[in-house]
Design a protein around this motif. Structure first.
Motif, mmCIF file in Angstrom:
data_model
loop_
_atom_site.group_PDB
_atom_site.id
_atom_site.type_symbol
_atom_site.label_atom_id
_atom_site.label_comp_id
_atom_site.label_asym_id
_atom_site.label_seq_id
_atom_site.Cartn_x
_atom_site.Cartn_y
_atom_site.Cartn_z
ATOM 1 N N SER A 145 0.826 -1.217 0.000
ATOM 2 C CA SER A 145 0.000 0.000 0.000
ATOM 3 C C SER A 145 0.856 1.262 0.000
ATOM 4 O O SER A 145 0.391 2.325 -0.389
ATOM 5 C CB SER A 145 -0.941 0.010 1.205
ATOM 6 O OG SER A 145 -0.208 0.160 2.407
ATOM 7 N N GLU A 146 2.124 1.137 0.398
ATOM 8 C CA GLU A 146 2.994 2.308 0.470
ATOM 9 C C GLU A 146 3.944 2.444 -0.709
ATOM 10 O O GLU A 146 4.690 3.410 -0.785
ATOM 11 C CB GLU A 146 3.799 2.260 1.774
ATOM 12 C CG GLU A 146 2.918 2.369 3.003
ATOM 13 C CD GLU A 146 3.693 2.234 4.296
ATOM 14 O OE1 GLU A 146 4.922 2.063 4.254
ATOM 15 O OE2 GLU A 146 3.048 2.297 5.358
ATOM 16 N N VAL A 147 3.917 1.503 -1.646
ATOM 17 C CA VAL A 147 4.867 1.569 -2.756
ATOM 18 C C VAL A 147 4.459 2.645 -3.745
ATOM 19 O O VAL A 147 3.272 2.853 -3.999
ATOM 20 C CB VAL A 147 5.018 0.210 -3.488
ATOM 21 C CG1 VAL A 147 5.566 -0.844 -2.580
ATOM 22 C CG2 VAL A 147 3.723 -0.227 -4.116
ATOM 23 N N PRO A 148 5.461 3.340 -4.310
ATOM 24 C CA PRO A 148 5.162 4.368 -5.306
ATOM 25 C C PRO A 148 5.033 3.772 -6.710
ATOM 26 O O PRO A 148 5.493 4.361 -7.678
ATOM 27 C CB PRO A 148 6.376 5.300 -5.192
ATOM 28 C CG PRO A 148 7.492 4.390 -4.820
ATOM 29 C CD PRO A 148 6.869 3.321 -3.946
ATOM 30 N N THR A 149 4.426 2.601 -6.802
ATOM 31 C CA THR A 149 4.258 1.920 -8.092
ATOM 32 C C THR A 149 2.782 1.595 -8.268
ATOM 33 O O THR A 149 2.330 0.521 -7.872
ATOM 34 C CB THR A 149 5.103 0.630 -8.141
ATOM 35 O OG1 THR A 149 4.774 -0.163 -7.004
ATOM 36 C CG2 THR A 149 6.581 0.905 -8.140
#
Length: 194
Positions: free
Chosen positions: A27-31
């Motif tokens: 949920s925190e990935v910038p993808t």
């Protein structure tokens, strides 16, 4: 000829699988492509990432293993990549990312599959030139975490490549190294060590 993809160290694989299984990490990935994927995400095609730290005036290279990179496949295509790094405590998950190098790596691997000679695929990063290449090492039995580019190895620059260097064109190391050496600024060009 099939490529001889080396297995990644088990702890490196474990860190990627753990990150993929963590709702918090995803949920925190910038993808967005990975975060919004509907199919299960699986790590595939582990490639050791070597960094070319220096090119001497004589064209001698010094590389070091920086980590392992995995393409993250969701369904029929790679949507992201995961990178691990070696720390004093062992292998650790570094980050997920997406962008042009993911699709460019996939394309270069497909391209390499058509080469008649067998190769061990690796990635070679040249930070001083902002360049990443698929490195096709001629010794398929070599330790994937060691060594340096041999004159007969192939390098396939990934897109985006530096101006004047064609992406997805295979170069022999002996042919590309002089170009890279001339591109390195004098402050980055080191004298050989005794």
């Amino acid at each position: 000829m099939p490529l001889h993809v080396s297995p990644a160290p088990a702890p490196a694989v474990h860190t990627v699988l753990t990150a993929l299984g963590s709702p918090t990490a995803l949920s925190e990935v910038p993808t967005p492509a990975l975060r919004n994927a509907e199919a299960p995400a699986t790590p595939e095609l582990p490639l050791p990432v070597h960094v070319l730290d220096r090119i001497t005036a004589e064209g001698v290279t010094a590389t070091r293993l920086a980590g392992w990179r995995f393409l993250i496949r969701c369904g029929e295509r790679a949507v992201a990549a995961a990178e691990t790094t070696l720390t004093p405590d062992g292998w650790a998950f570094a980050h997920f990312f997406e962008g042009p190098y993911v699709t460019s790596t996939e394309l270069a691997l497909r391209q390499a599959e058509t080469v008649p000679q067998p190769y061990q695929p690796r990635l070679l990063s040249l930070p001083s030139l902002y360049m990443l290449t698929l490195w096709l090492h001629g010794d398929c039995t070599a330790d994937p975490g060691a060594g340096h580019p041999a004159p007969g190895d192939l390098l396939i620059p990934l897109a985006p490549a530096p101006p004047g260097i064609a992406a997805h064109r295979p170069y022999r190391v002996a042919d590309l190294l002089p170009i890279l050496t001339s591109r390195a600024t004098p402050s980055r060009l080191l004298r050989p060590t005794a």
